[in-house]
Design a protein around this motif. Sequence first.
Motif, PDB file in Angstrom:
ATOM      1  N   GLY A 130       0.814  -1.223   0.000  1.00 43.45           N
ATOM      2  CA  GLY A 130       0.000   0.000   0.000  1.00 43.45           C
ATOM      3  C   GLY A 130       0.842   1.266   0.000  1.00 43.45           C
ATOM      4  O   GLY A 130       0.318   2.377  -0.008  1.00 43.45           O
ATOM      5  N   ILE A 131       2.179   1.091  -0.025  1.00 45.44           N
ATOM      6  CA  ILE A 131       3.055   2.282  -0.021  1.00 45.44           C
ATOM      7  C   ILE A 131       3.093   2.891  -1.414  1.00 45.44           C
ATOM      8  O   ILE A 131       3.166   2.178  -2.416  1.00 45.44           O
ATOM      9  N   MET A 132       3.037   4.227  -1.511  1.00 45.53           N
ATOM     10  CA  MET A 132       3.082   4.894  -2.815  1.00 45.53           C
ATOM     11  C   MET A 132       4.510   4.847  -3.342  1.00 45.53           C
ATOM     12  O   MET A 132       5.455   5.167  -2.631  1.00 45.53           O
ATOM     13  N   GLU A 133       4.645   4.461  -4.599  1.00 44.03           N
ATOM     14  CA  GLU A 133       5.993   4.407  -5.187  1.00 44.03           C
ATOM     15  C   GLU A 133       5.978   5.060  -6.560  1.00 44.03           C
ATOM     16  O   GLU A 133       4.927   5.192  -7.193  1.00 44.03           O
ATOM     17  N   ASP A 134       7.168   5.397  -7.048  1.00 46.16           N
ATOM     18  CA  ASP A 134       7.291   6.090  -8.333  1.00 46.16           C
ATOM     19  C   ASP A 134       7.431   5.040  -9.448  1.00 46.16           C
ATOM     20  O   ASP A 134       8.489   4.420  -9.591  1.00 46.16           O
ATOM     21  N   LEU A 135       6.384   4.864 -10.215  1.00 47.47           N
ATOM     22  CA  LEU A 135       6.406   3.822 -11.258  1.00 47.47           C
ATOM     23  C   LEU A 135       7.419   4.166 -12.344  1.00 47.47           C
ATOM     24  O   LEU A 135       8.107   3.296 -12.878  1.00 47.47           O
ATOM     25  N   LEU A 136       7.519   5.451 -12.668  1.00 44.62           N
ATOM     26  CA  LEU A 136       8.436   5.858 -13.736  1.00 44.62           C
ATOM     27  C   LEU A 136       9.877   5.497 -13.366  1.00 44.62           C
ATOM     28  O   LEU A 136      10.639   4.990 -14.190  1.00 44.62           O
ATOM     29  N   GLU A 137      10.230   5.765 -12.110  1.00 47.46           N
ATOM     30  CA  GLU A 137      11.589   5.472 -11.649  1.00 47.46           C
ATOM     31  C   GLU A 137      11.911   3.979 -11.854  1.00 47.46           C
ATOM     32  O   GLU A 137      12.954   3.620 -12.390  1.00 47.46           O
ATOM     33  N   HIS A 138      10.958   3.136 -11.455  1.00 52.33           N
ATOM     34  CA  HIS A 138      11.141   1.684 -11.644  1.00 52.33           C
ATOM     35  C   HIS A 138      11.282   1.356 -13.134  1.00 52.33           C
ATOM     36  O   HIS A 138      12.120   0.557 -13.523  1.00 52.33           O
ATOM     37  N   ALA A 139      10.448   1.997 -13.955  1.00 54.70           N
ATOM     38  CA  ALA A 139      10.451   1.690 -15.394  1.00 54.70           C
ATOM     39  C   ALA A 139      11.777   2.108 -16.025  1.00 54.70           C
ATOM     40  O   ALA A 139      12.347   1.365 -16.839  1.00 54.70           O
ATOM     41  N   ILE A 140      12.273   3.273 -15.628  1.00 47.48           N
ATOM     42  CA  ILE A 140      13.531   3.753 -16.212  1.00 47.48           C
ATOM     43  C   ILE A 140      14.688   2.828 -15.816  1.00 47.48           C
ATOM     44  O   ILE A 140      15.539   2.486 -16.641  1.00 47.48           O
ATOM     45  N   LYS A 141      14.675   2.379 -14.581  1.00 47.51           N
ATOM     46  CA  LYS A 141      15.718   1.431 -14.119  1.00 47.51           C
ATOM     47  C   LYS A 141      15.677   0.164 -14.991  1.00 47.51           C
ATOM     48  O   LYS A 141      16.682  -0.272 -15.540  1.00 47.51           O
ATOM     49  N   HIS A 142      14.482  -0.376 -15.191  1.00 47.36           N
ATOM     50  CA  HIS A 142      14.365  -1.612 -15.983  1.00 47.36           C
ATOM     51  C   HIS A 142      14.692  -1.376 -17.447  1.00 47.36           C
ATOM     52  O   HIS A 142      15.255  -2.230 -18.117  1.00 47.36           O
ATOM     53  N   ARG A 143      14.341  -0.187 -17.928  1.00 44.22           N
ATOM     54  CA  ARG A 143      14.600   0.087 -19.348  1.00 44.22           C
ATOM     55  C   ARG A 143      16.104   0.018 -19.640  1.00 44.22           C
ATOM     56  O   ARG A 143      16.530  -0.496 -20.671  1.00 44.22           O
ATOM     57  N   GLY A 144      16.905   0.520 -18.713  1.00 43.76           N
ATOM     58  CA  GLY A 144      18.367   0.462 -18.886  1.00 43.76           C
ATOM     59  C   GLY A 144      18.828  -0.991 -18.992  1.00 43.76           C
ATOM     60  O   GLY A 144      19.589  -1.348 -19.903  1.00 43.76           O
ATOM     61  N   LEU A 145      18.349  -1.821 -18.073  1.00 47.14           N
ATOM     62  CA  LEU A 145      18.776  -3.237 -18.069  1.00 47.14           C
ATOM     63  C   LEU A 145      18.286  -3.950 -19.330  1.00 47.14           C
ATOM     64  O   LEU A 145      18.994  -4.746 -19.943  1.00 47.14           O
ATOM     65  N   LEU A 146      17.060  -3.629 -19.704  1.00 46.31           N
ATOM     66  CA  LEU A 146      16.465  -4.301 -20.867  1.00 46.31           C
ATOM     67  C   LEU A 146      17.178  -3.926 -22.159  1.00 46.31           C
ATOM     68  O   LEU A 146      17.265  -4.727 -23.091  1.00 46.31           O
ATOM     69  N   SER A 147      17.644  -2.715 -22.241  1.00 45.45           N
ATOM     70  CA  SER A 147      18.254  -2.277 -23.495  1.00 45.45           C
ATOM     71  C   SER A 147      19.454  -3.173 -23.838  1.00 45.45           C
ATOM     72  O   SER A 147      19.701  -3.458 -25.001  1.00 45.45           O
ATOM     73  N   HIS A 148      20.171  -3.641 -22.805  1.00 50.95           N
ATOM     74  CA  HIS A 148      21.279  -4.586 -23.065  1.00 50.95           C
ATOM     75  C   HIS A 148      20.736  -5.932 -23.500  1.00 50.95           C
ATOM     76  O   HIS A 148      21.156  -6.498 -24.506  1.00 50.95           O
ATOM     77  N   LEU A 149      19.767  -6.405 -22.751  1.00 52.60           N
ATOM     78  CA  LEU A 149      19.213  -7.745 -23.027  1.00 52.60           C
ATOM     79  C   LEU A 149      18.618  -7.809 -24.433  1.00 52.60           C
ATOM     80  O   LEU A 149      18.803  -8.795 -25.160  1.00 52.60           O
ATOM     81  N   LEU A 150      17.928  -6.749 -24.841  1.00 57.26           N
ATOM     82  CA  LEU A 150      17.207  -6.781 -26.122  1.00 57.26           C
ATOM     83  C   LEU A 150      18.015  -6.146 -27.251  1.00 57.26           C
ATOM     84  O   LEU A 150      17.544  -6.071 -28.389  1.00 57.26           O
ATOM     85  N   ASP A 151      19.168  -5.650 -26.911  1.00 61.09           N
ATOM     86  CA  ASP A 151      20.043  -5.025 -27.895  1.00 61.09           C
ATOM     87  C   ASP A 151      19.348  -3.846 -28.606  1.00 61.09           C
ATOM     88  O   ASP A 151      19.333  -3.745 -29.837  1.00 61.09           O
TER      89      ASP A 151
END
Length: 555
Positions: free
Chosen positions: A248-269
């Motif tokens: 129930g804690i409010m979190e920043d979805l964009l922050e999470h998405a940007i973190k994952h986007r960096g990791l994914l960019s390597h995985l997906l080239d």
Amino acid sequence: MNDRELGCAGGQFMDRGRMNQNGVVQPLLTDLYQITMAYAYWKSDKTDDTAVFDLFFRNNPFHGEFTIFAGLEECLKFLDSFHYSQSDIEYLKQTLPEGIEHEFFEYLGNLTARDVTLYAIDEGTVAFPRVPIIKIEGPLIIVQLLETTLLTLVNYASLMATNAARYRMVAGKHVKLLEFGLRRAQGPDGGLSASKYSYTGGFDGTSNVLAGKLFNIPVKGTHAHAYITSFSSIGELKTRLIKHKQTGIMEDLLEHAIKHRGLLSHLLDVSTEESSEGELAAMVSYAIAFPDGFMALVDTYDVKRSGLLNFSAVALALNDLGYHALGIRIDSGDLAYLSCLARETFEKVAERFKVPWFNKLTIVASNDINEDTILSLNEQGHKIDCFGIGTHLVTCQRQPALGCVYKLVEINGQPRIKLSQDVEKVTMPGNKNAYRLYSADGHALIDLLQKVSEPPPAVGQKVLCRHPFQESKRAYVIPSHVESLYKVYWKAGKICQQLPTLEQVREKVQISLKTLRNDHKRTLNPTPYKVAVSDNLYNFIHDLWLQNAPIGELS
Ligand SMILES: Nc1ncnc2c1ncn2[C@@H]1O[C@H](COP(=O)(O)OP(=O)(O)OP(=O)(O)O)[C@@H](O)[C@H]1O
Ligand SMILES: O=P(O)(O)OC[C@H]1O[C@H](OP(=O)(O)OP(=O)(O)O)[C@H](O)[C@@H]1O
Ligand SMILES: O=C(O)c1cccnc1
Ligand SMILES: [Mg+2]
């Protein structure tokens, strides 16, 4: 026949909720000539004449060899409410040619369908050319007046249900089919009928919200490109916060998405610079709105270089916060290739990020899909779980009309035949019954028309089945099962059968299709299903034909 035999024992089965009839369907929804003929019949003292009409089609649609019969319930509702209102009568007084006698309008004002009897094949059953799907008896004037409205209620409904059933057959039973056609349909009423009868034919749902409400059909959908293009940068995101599903804690979805986007960019080239920031912002905001139902359109800019990367980043961000995304929609490009690419991407992400449910994300495809596209995609191999189909489904692009006709076959007990140069168009005279004969393995072998005075074909007994017009074409059939195709659906002002729900009609379609051999159902050059007449009916037709065909003179 008593009430029980007719199935009327419980009185009128239809509950009031179901009577909810389309307001457009009323006695004036007809061709003017029905009403002018009614006057001429009335003037020529034909009010006591009784007639039998057959409603049937001559050819199956879509180069196929079967048709699904639909629209019956609407026909019954129409009969139930058939009545010219005072304002209808006023309108007709102004519209019909001058000199119409006043008593005719009084006669019209008192007309109902009480004295009409309607026999029909069950709604949702496969039907074949020349076998009447509805047979209607009653006073000539009233049964004539019903023609156009019954045809408009059956033609498009049956065409649509058949089209949908064909899409279902090519897609297979595991792929979901959604009807997305309202915007492209033949007007609002066409759109509603399309949604209803595509569901009957085997679709799983519709995007048409009113159809969902009126017919209790599942409503489903994704979002449009406009939602993605309405954002151009992450700066436009007014809110980024979302409640963690468990804590129930409010979190920043964009922050999470940007973190994952960096990791994914390597995985997906794929480089994050190439991908669209506006698309990321749009997906984040949509995910905040629907964290448990996140389904995103990935083809706005580039499926590989942007859409899949942004979607996966947002879906992983949602996962951090306890939510599972649903999937993607692809609406352009090579749908086989892109769906495989999407599935591969999801599998890689599932493995790398230890999120096994990513393997199961739904891939929806849309964009001008038709039967041939699905067949071709099947051949190529694809990973699509759901097709969203609009234009070609609802407009029935391959054949925009079913040619059901309504023909007089008997008047005052006397048979009537309509001759034509085109043998196919010669009508089958007389009051007839229809039977479907089955083989021992449960497949339908042949439909047989007989005069009503003949005894029904019997199981295990040889029946001579004749082609209605070609003398040399005949066969003996020994049926393992005989189905009498007609039930009395309307008699003495009442609906005489417990009407099935839309869901039951939908099931009936699949059950009925199973009785057809596959060679009748294949898309390319299907085998025609045989429709025959009894020897008795054959001779009756041909005698009447000879009696009615004038003998030419050569000079
Ligand atoms: N793999 C495929 N095999 C056969 N047909 C396909 C395949 N992928 C897509 N199609 C069909 O090909 C057509 C492609 O449409 P179109 O030429 O308008 O391209 P598009 O991808 O929609 O382009 P745009 O990006 O301009 O919207 C559609 O009817 C689509 O259903
Ligand atoms: O293609 P259909 O089978 O008719 O399915 C419905 C279409 O409706 C929407 O398109 P939209 O109205 O946005 O127009 P579009 O053709 O530019 O995609 C949606 O994106 C589908 O492509
Ligand atoms: O919900 C959808 O994705 C949808 C609805 C209508 C038309 N095209 C797409
Ligand atoms: Mg489109």
